[in-house]
Motif scaffolding. Structure first.
Motif, PDB file in Angstrom:
ATOM      1  N   ASN A  35     -38.943  33.212  13.527  1.00 38.26           N
ATOM      2  CA  ASN A  35     -39.712  31.994  13.766  1.00 38.26           C
ATOM      3  C   ASN A  35     -41.145  32.383  14.132  1.00 38.26           C
ATOM      4  N   LYS A  36     -41.960  31.385  14.430  1.00 37.60           N
ATOM      5  CA  LYS A  36     -43.366  31.619  14.724  1.00 37.60           C
ATOM      6  C   LYS A  36     -43.564  32.578  15.900  1.00 37.60           C
ATOM      7  N   LYS A  37     -42.678  32.488  16.894  1.00 38.78           N
ATOM      8  CA  LYS A  37     -42.811  33.324  18.086  1.00 38.78           C
ATOM      9  C   LYS A  37     -42.366  34.763  17.845  1.00 38.78           C
ATOM     10  N   SER A  38     -41.350  34.963  17.027  1.00 36.30           N
ATOM     11  CA  SER A  38     -40.765  36.296  16.876  1.00 36.30           C
ATOM     12  C   SER A  38     -41.381  37.132  15.764  1.00 36.30           C
ATOM     13  N   ILE A  39     -42.130  36.513  14.878  1.00 33.58           N
ATOM     14  CA  ILE A  39     -42.547  37.212  13.660  1.00 33.58           C
ATOM     15  C   ILE A  39     -43.434  38.427  13.932  1.00 33.58           C
ATOM     16  N   GLU A  40     -44.313  38.352  14.925  1.00 37.11           N
ATOM     17  CA  GLU A  40     -45.182  39.491  15.210  1.00 37.11           C
ATOM     18  C   GLU A  40     -44.390  40.681  15.766  1.00 37.11           C
ATOM     19  N   ASN A  41     -43.327  40.402  16.498  1.00 34.91           N
ATOM     20  CA  ASN A  41     -42.515  41.465  17.085  1.00 34.91           C
ATOM     21  C   ASN A  41     -41.648  42.192  16.058  1.00 34.91           C
ATOM     22  N   ILE A  42     -41.391  41.561  14.937  1.00 32.55           N
ATOM     23  CA  ILE A  42     -40.493  42.159  13.938  1.00 32.55           C
ATOM     24  C   ILE A  42     -41.229  42.561  12.669  1.00 32.55           C
ATOM     25  N   LYS A  43     -42.540  42.622  12.722  1.00 26.92           N
ATOM     26  CA  LYS A  43     -43.340  42.881  11.520  1.00 26.92           C
ATOM     27  C   LYS A  43     -43.045  44.224  10.853  1.00 26.92           C
ATOM     28  N   ASN A  44     -42.536  45.201  11.602  1.00 31.29           N
ATOM     29  CA  ASN A  44     -42.288  46.524  11.037  1.00 31.29           C
ATOM     30  C   ASN A  44     -40.830  46.762  10.639  1.00 31.29           C
ATOM     31  N   ILE A  45     -39.997  45.758  10.786  1.00 33.78           N
ATOM     32  CA  ILE A  45     -38.589  45.893  10.396  1.00 33.78           C
ATOM     33  C   ILE A  45     -38.461  45.692   8.887  1.00 33.78           C
ATOM     34  N   LYS A  46     -37.712  46.574   8.239  1.00 37.43           N
ATOM     35  CA  LYS A  46     -37.413  46.397   6.818  1.00 37.43           C
ATOM     36  C   LYS A  46     -36.051  45.722   6.727  1.00 37.43           C
ATOM     37  N   PHE A  47     -36.067  44.478   6.304  1.00 37.59           N
ATOM     38  CA  PHE A  47     -34.834  43.711   6.181  1.00 37.59           C
ATOM     39  C   PHE A  47     -34.157  44.025   4.854  1.00 37.59           C
ATOM     40  N   ASP A  48     -32.833  44.109   4.898  1.00 40.12           N
ATOM     41  CA  ASP A  48     -32.075  44.260   3.662  1.00 40.12           C
ATOM     42  C   ASP A  48     -31.999  42.918   2.949  1.00 40.12           C
ATOM     43  N   ILE A  49     -31.782  41.853   3.727  1.00 35.11           N
ATOM     44  CA  ILE A  49     -31.724  40.494   3.181  1.00 35.11           C
ATOM     45  C   ILE A  49     -32.601  39.596   4.043  1.00 35.11           C
ATOM     46  N   LEU A  50     -33.405  38.778   3.398  1.00 35.29           N
ATOM     47  CA  LEU A  50     -34.196  37.760   4.087  1.00 35.29           C
ATOM     48  C   LEU A  50     -33.759  36.409   3.552  1.00 35.29           C
ATOM     49  N   VAL A  51     -33.280  35.544   4.439  1.00 39.37           N
ATOM     50  CA  VAL A  51     -32.817  34.205   4.054  1.00 39.37           C
ATOM     51  C   VAL A  51     -33.917  33.212   4.401  1.00 39.37           C
ATOM     52  N   ILE A  52     -34.374  32.465   3.401  1.00 45.66           N
ATOM     53  CA  ILE A  52     -35.383  31.421   3.618  1.00 45.66           C
ATOM     54  C   ILE A  52     -34.655  30.094   3.456  1.00 45.66           C
ATOM     55  N   HIS A  53     -34.272  29.554   4.601  1.00 42.64           N
ATOM     56  CA  HIS A  53     -33.411  28.374   4.660  1.00 42.64           C
ATOM     57  C   HIS A  53     -34.211  27.079   4.756  1.00 42.64           C
ATOM     58  N   GLN A  54     -35.505  27.197   5.039  1.00 43.15           N
ATOM     59  CA  GLN A  54     -36.347  26.014   5.219  1.00 43.15           C
ATOM     60  C   GLN A  54     -37.724  26.290   4.629  1.00 43.15           C
ATOM     61  N   ASN A  55     -38.600  25.296   4.663  1.00 47.41           N
ATOM     62  CA  ASN A  55     -39.945  25.438   4.140  1.00 47.41           C
ATOM     63  C   ASN A  55     -40.708  26.474   4.970  1.00 47.41           C
ATOM     64  N   ILE A  56     -41.378  27.410   4.293  1.00 47.98           N
ATOM     65  CA  ILE A  56     -42.069  28.491   5.016  1.00 47.98           C
ATOM     66  C   ILE A  56     -43.594  28.421   4.894  1.00 47.98           C
ATOM     67  N   GLU A  57     -44.123  27.351   4.318  1.00 49.61           N
ATOM     68  CA  GLU A  57     -45.566  27.302   4.086  1.00 49.61           C
ATOM     69  C   GLU A  57     -46.366  27.360   5.385  1.00 49.61           C
ATOM     70  N   ASN A  58     -45.929  26.643   6.436  1.00 49.03           N
ATOM     71  CA  ASN A  58     -46.648  26.704   7.714  1.00 49.03           C
ATOM     72  C   ASN A  58     -46.556  28.090   8.336  1.00 49.03           C
ATOM     73  N   LEU A  59     -45.401  28.699   8.222  1.00 48.42           N
ATOM     74  CA  LEU A  59     -45.219  30.044   8.761  1.00 48.42           C
ATOM     75  C   LEU A  59     -46.113  31.039   8.023  1.00 48.42           C
ATOM     76  N   LEU A  60     -46.251  30.880   6.713  1.00 47.25           N
ATOM     77  CA  LEU A  60     -47.131  31.754   5.938  1.00 47.25           C
ATOM     78  C   LEU A  60     -48.595  31.557   6.312  1.00 47.25           C
ATOM     79  N   LYS A  61     -48.991  30.313   6.580  1.00 47.88           N
ATOM     80  CA  LYS A  61     -50.376  30.027   6.973  1.00 47.88           C
ATOM     81  C   LYS A  61     -50.693  30.621   8.342  1.00 47.88           C
ATOM     82  N   ASN A  62     -49.731  30.566   9.255  1.00 49.87           N
ATOM     83  CA  ASN A  62     -49.974  30.997  10.629  1.00 49.87           C
ATOM     84  C   ASN A  62     -49.725  32.481  10.864  1.00 49.87           C
ATOM     85  N   SER A  63     -49.147  33.180   9.913  1.00 49.15           N
ATOM     86  CA  SER A  63     -48.823  34.582  10.140  1.00 49.15           C
ATOM     87  C   SER A  63     -49.084  35.410   8.885  1.00 49.15           C
TER      88      SER A  63
END
Length: 170
Positions: A35-63
């Motif tokens: 989420n908006k609060k956690s994204i900076e803390n996990i920026k260096n994690i390489k995810f095997d799977i990323l699930v985009i369950h909702q609209n991410i446009e605001n998250l992309l604009k803010n991060s």
């Protein structure tokens, strides 16, 4: 240990996390709600799977970090019924899997009868250990209290099938 990131409401993310962990036979998953609060803390994690369950446009604009996370991910699962700008996903090397009730989704639901639901894999998927999951229909028993969580069931099923496990009942 596979890392899975989920961009969803917290209650959906928790449901998915609990059911994947409960139904996984061959892997121990680490599942993180993004989420908006956690994204900076996990920026260096390489995810095997990323699930985009909702609209991410605001998250992309803010991060600026979300785009970097997406590029490093092996599989990106996108809810095809949620309006997202899909141009971001065209030039990444990840396997893109769509899910939802959309007729063009990779994983969809073909029929629902009381507690029996048929999931349909409409295009083959390459699993984590390079095996191919062919087009097919698979029956799953869904308890009455989980019927309103069909999008979550599609996510859980797909995560498990990528790693060679199968969801029989939820």
């Amino acid at each position: 240990m596979p890392f899975i990131g989920i961009i969803a409401k917290e209650n959906d993310s928790n449901f998915i996390k609990n059911e994947v962990i409960k139904n996984a036979k061959s892997n121990k998953f680490e599942i993180i709600n993004i989420n908006k609060k956690s994204i900076e803390n996990i920026k260096n994690i390489k995810f095997d799977i990323l699930v985009i369950h909702q609209n991410i446009e605001n998250l992309l604009k803010n991060s600026k970090y979300l785009e970097d996370i997406i590029v490093k991910t092996s599989y990106v699962m996108i809810n095809s019924d949620v309006k997202n700008d899909l141009s971001l996903f065209k030039n990444i090397g990840a396997n893109i899997i769509t899910y939802g009730f959309n007729a063009k989704a990779t994983i969809t639901i073909s029929s629902i009868k009381e507690e029996n639901t048929m999931l349909c894999i409409q295009r083959s998927i390459r699993g984590m250990k390079n095996y191919i999951i062919e087009e097919q229909e698979i029956g799953i028993k869904i308890e009455k209290n989980n019927v309103n969580k069909l999008y979550n069931v599609l996510v859980i099923f797909t995560i498990l099938v990528i790693y060679g496990d199968f969801l029989k009942k939820i």
